[in-house]
Write a protein that holds these residues in place. Sequence first.
Motif, short mmCIF file in Angstrom:
data_model
loop_
_atom_site.label_atom_id
_atom_site.label_comp_id
_atom_site.label_asym_id
_atom_site.label_seq_id
_atom_site.Cartn_x
_atom_site.Cartn_y
_atom_site.Cartn_z
N ALA A 1 1.79 -3.91 2.66
CA ALA A 1 3.03 -3.20 2.37
C ALA A 1 4.15 -4.32 1.57
CB ALA A 1 3.54 -3.11 3.80
N THR A 2 3.99 -5.39 1.79
CA THR A 2 4.81 -6.46 1.27
C THR A 2 4.61 -6.23 -0.39
OG1 THR A 2 5.03 -7.88 3.07
CG2 THR A 2 5.86 -8.67 1.05
N LEU A 3 3.42 -6.30 -0.52
CA LEU A 3 2.98 -6.17 -2.05
C LEU A 3 3.39 -4.77 -2.78
CD1 LEU A 3 -0.59 -7.86 -2.10
CD2 LEU A 3 1.70 -8.83 -3.09
N ALA A 4 3.29 -3.76 -1.93
CA ALA A 4 3.47 -2.49 -2.40
C ALA A 4 4.64 -1.75 -2.59
CB ALA A 4 2.42 -1.41 -1.63
N LEU B 1 11.06 6.91 -2.12
CA LEU B 1 9.78 6.85 -1.73
C LEU B 1 9.59 5.73 -0.73
CD1 LEU B 1 7.02 8.57 -1.60
CD2 LEU B 1 6.44 6.92 -3.65
N THR B 2 9.18 6.01 0.60
CA THR B 2 9.02 5.03 1.70
C THR B 2 7.57 4.94 2.01
OG1 THR B 2 9.41 6.49 3.55
CG2 THR B 2 11.38 5.32 2.42
N LEU B 3 7.13 3.60 2.49
CA LEU B 3 6.05 3.27 2.74
C LEU B 3 6.09 2.76 4.26
CD1 LEU B 3 2.87 2.40 2.49
CD2 LEU B 3 3.76 0.24 1.67
N THR B 4 5.21 3.47 5.18
CA THR B 4 5.13 3.16 6.41
C THR B 4 3.95 2.62 7.12
OG1 THR B 4 6.85 4.87 7.01
CG2 THR B 4 5.73 3.99 8.88
N LEU C 1 -4.19 -0.93 -1.90
CA LEU C 1 -3.32 -1.04 -2.91
C LEU C 1 -3.26 0.04 -3.90
CD1 LEU C 1 -2.40 -4.82 -3.34
CD2 LEU C 1 -0.69 -2.99 -2.59
N ASN C 2 -4.82 0.23 -4.37
CA ASN C 2 -4.77 1.32 -5.31
C ASN C 2 -4.38 2.65 -4.87
OD1 ASN C 2 -6.22 3.05 -7.17
ND2 ASN C 2 -7.37 1.23 -8.09
N LEU C 3 -4.77 2.74 -3.35
CA LEU C 3 -4.81 4.20 -2.88
C LEU C 3 -3.29 4.55 -2.81
CD1 LEU C 3 -7.50 4.27 -0.30
CD2 LEU C 3 -7.47 5.40 -2.40
N ILE C 4 -2.52 3.50 -2.71
CA ILE C 4 -1.03 3.47 -2.38
C ILE C 4 -0.25 3.75 -3.63
CG2 ILE C 4 1.16 2.46 -1.75
CD1 ILE C 4 -0.40 0.79 0.43
N LEU C 5 -0.69 3.28 -4.63
CA LEU C 5 -0.35 3.31 -6.02
C LEU C 5 -0.56 4.92 -6.61
CD1 LEU C 5 -0.85 -0.09 -7.74
CD2 LEU C 5 1.25 0.92 -6.77
N ASN C 6 -1.71 5.35 -6.17
CA ASN C 6 -2.04 6.73 -6.40
C ASN C 6 -1.26 7.69 -5.76
OD1 ASN C 6 -4.07 6.19 -8.28
ND2 ASN C 6 -6.01 6.48 -6.84
N ALA C 7 -0.82 7.45 -4.55
CA ALA C 7 0.01 8.17 -3.64
C ALA C 7 1.28 8.06 -4.15
CB ALA C 7 0.05 7.98 -2.24
N ARG C 8 1.71 7.17 -4.55
CA ARG C 8 3.24 7.02 -5.49
C ARG C 8 3.18 7.74 -6.64
NH1 ARG C 8 4.04 2.03 -9.07
NH2 ARG C 8 2.52 3.19 -9.98
N ASP C 9 2.15 7.86 -7.47
CA ASP C 9 2.35 8.66 -8.63
C ASP C 9 2.15 10.24 -8.10
OD1 ASP C 9 2.24 6.40 -9.92
OD2 ASP C 9 0.04 6.55 -10.58
N ALA C 10 1.57 10.48 -7.09
CA ALA C 10 1.34 11.91 -6.69
C ALA C 10 2.93 12.53 -6.15
CB ALA C 10 0.28 12.13 -5.73
N GLN D 1 10.39 11.11 -4.65
CA GLN D 1 10.82 11.42 -3.17
C GLN D 1 9.63 11.48 -2.54
OE1 GLN D 1 13.88 11.55 -1.96
NE2 GLN D 1 15.00 10.94 -3.69
N GLY D 2 9.59 11.02 -1.01
CA GLY D 2 8.55 11.49 -0.17
C GLY D 2 8.13 10.18 0.77
N GLN D 3 7.06 10.30 1.44
CA GLN D 3 6.76 9.42 2.35
C GLN D 3 5.09 8.99 2.11
OE1 GLN D 3 8.37 7.86 5.22
NE2 GLN D 3 6.57 6.72 5.51
N ILE D 4 4.81 7.79 2.39
CA ILE D 4 3.32 7.10 2.49
C ILE D 4 3.08 6.53 3.55
CG2 ILE D 4 1.84 6.10 1.08
CD1 ILE D 4 3.28 6.23 -1.26
N THR D 5 2.08 6.86 4.48
CA THR D 5 1.64 5.94 5.45
C THR D 5 0.58 5.45 5.44
OG1 THR D 5 2.88 7.96 6.48
CG2 THR D 5 1.45 6.36 8.05
N LEU D 6 0.45 4.11 5.67
CA LEU D 6 -0.80 3.38 5.70
C LEU D 6 -1.25 3.16 7.28
CD1 LEU D 6 -3.10 1.61 4.54
CD2 LEU D 6 -1.33 -0.15 4.37
N ALA D 7 -2.54 3.57 7.60
CA ALA D 7 -2.95 3.04 9.10
C ALA D 7 -4.31 2.82 9.05
CB ALA D 7 -2.61 4.69 9.93
N ALA D 8 -4.77 2.33 10.35
CA ALA D 8 -5.95 1.67 10.54
C ALA D 8 -6.22 2.30 12.04
CB ALA D 8 -6.15 0.33 10.31
N ARG D 9 -7.51 2.75 12.33
CA ARG D 9 -7.85 3.10 13.69
C ARG D 9 -9.42 2.71 13.72
NH1 ARG D 9 -9.91 8.75 14.70
NH2 ARG D 9 -10.38 9.59 12.64
#
Length: 632
Positions: free
Chosen positions: A376-379, A387-390, A412-421, A425-433
């Motif tokens: 998150a710090t890098l992205a 556009l926010t990253l949570t 990071l690659n997936l986050i940047l793809n989501a940014r381009d999409a 404006q919008g919201q990106i969410t990164l999660a792990a389970r």
Amino acid sequence: MQPDTSPSLTTSGLNLIAQALTIYDRDLRLAVCNAPFQQMFDLPDELVTPGATFRETVYHLAKRGEYGPISDLDAFVQERIDQALAFEPHYMERTRANGGTISVEGSPLPQGGWVTVYTDISHTKAQEALLRARASELSDQVLSHTEAQSRTNRQLAATIAALEEAKRQLTQTQARTRLTTEMMPAHIAHVDQSGYYLFSNRRLNAVIPGRPSEIVGKHISDALGEFAYGRILPNLTQAFQGKASVFEFTDQASARRIRVAFTPDESGGVYILSMDITEETQARVALQQSQRRAIAAQMISGLAHDFSNLLTIILGLQSKLTRMGGLPDDAMPLIDGTLSAAHRGGTLLNNIAGMTAERTLRPAATDIGALLDDIATLAKPTLPDGLTLTVTPTHIDGRYMFDPGMLQDSLLNLILNARDACGLQGQITLAARVMHPTWIEFSVTDTGPGFSDDALERGCDPFFTTKGSEGSGLGLPMVYDMTKLAGGDLKLGNTDQGAIVCLRLPMRPAPNASGALVLLVEDEPDLRQYYRDMLMGLGHSVIEAASVDEGIALTADLPDIGFVLSDVSLGEGTRTGIDLARQVGGVLPVVLMTSLPAVDPLHIAATQAATVLQKPFGASDLAPLLNSAGPA
């Protein structure tokens, strides 16, 4: 106090029995007899001593007249020997030379040999004779019937004893069979032609968590549940029709990969063997991806070399044109466009080389929460203001074995793809389970337009892009490649708000050996000293071995060993560090060191047996493995 099971106690007990008893082994030698046996036949001590032969005893009794007049003594004895060697259960009554009558009942033993019980029935016979003498008014038919009934009762008692012994042996066999099958790491079962379980080794819940273990009498659909039963039903139907099959499916609830074998029986039922092959599948996927990359590298390397030469010529010619005088005014934009395209081609070549170049996984003990925070710090600085990253809290405690560099690059690659999409404006969410104790799933979701049907189908194909001339089509394929190398999987999908990409990796807890006694197994003295100094510098005590056998012996003698660090190749012996890992890996954490390339069969086998550390490595590479969770 332990019970007395000594031979003397057993002999004393047998001597209290009124009947005579003998046990001869498969070699026709006396194993056990009681005192009434010697007394009944008046035998010398040497014939009632363990080891006395059956031949000697029969010869002694026959010569003394126990069996009445005998014309050929040797032939008589040999006939008895032949009968003993082909021993079958029997009951008989015999009149002795002294006028008495005995019953002889014999039964074979499972381990060979037989047991014989001799009963003196002279008194019973005398009573029968007295009854005949005093009851002359009774018809001969009634007396004969009484005798026959008495004989039948004795034979029936002998038969019941034989059946009880057979039942006991069968019960023991069934118990041994069940114990053996329950120790196997697979589910073994048998269903009848209607699908009801006739047998199960009670291991179903070990293969498919959450399912019952006591399933005998249940229908297979009830035992497996709706999803698993639906996956196996086509093959089960074929098995009921007499066609054997072996297949695999992924259980939805546990996310485990299951291999199933159906074998029809002669009565219309089916034998079932199923096992959990999740780890095998993860290793197989990683190997397949390595092989694909190696083939791609061979195909592309020659083309890339020639293409690079062509680009160099194009760049050289265009540069020469810019230095020529007298060019029309509209020539320079064309030259600049050609140079820009050639440079883009060079960048594309570098990306292709990055995809096909040899890449070695370097797993390290990784804190999932800390990794996501670093990403998150890098992205965040690359995202527009709207556009926010949570990062969703993970609640995943402990450390797990991942290649943190590859995982960070992928997310990071997936986050940047989501940014381009999403655009501005919008919201990106990164999660792990955690998905059961099998996988850790990382997901990146966005509120963009989502994947098109074409993108869902071809998104991981090299060079496929929805960004037009601005995309290389190598982003998702590189993430897919790195995920497969780690034995995982990548899935694309859509939600109600946008797109979702799920990156699933094997869940492998990091070993904990901080400050522990480390067993170092290395056959080269110089390397052993180097690794010993490295381990001691990290705060560990070290004990050394030069071979697999020596290492195994030390793990048995020293219970304080907390970690094993071993080379894969150890001297000229046939046993390797892989053998050591397979033997002690279930008890101790093991890391195998090797300088072999990733495509070498030994390297592949090592990754399936333990965590692999690629040589050369330094203390910074080793420390995360040894210090994953604080002091032991």
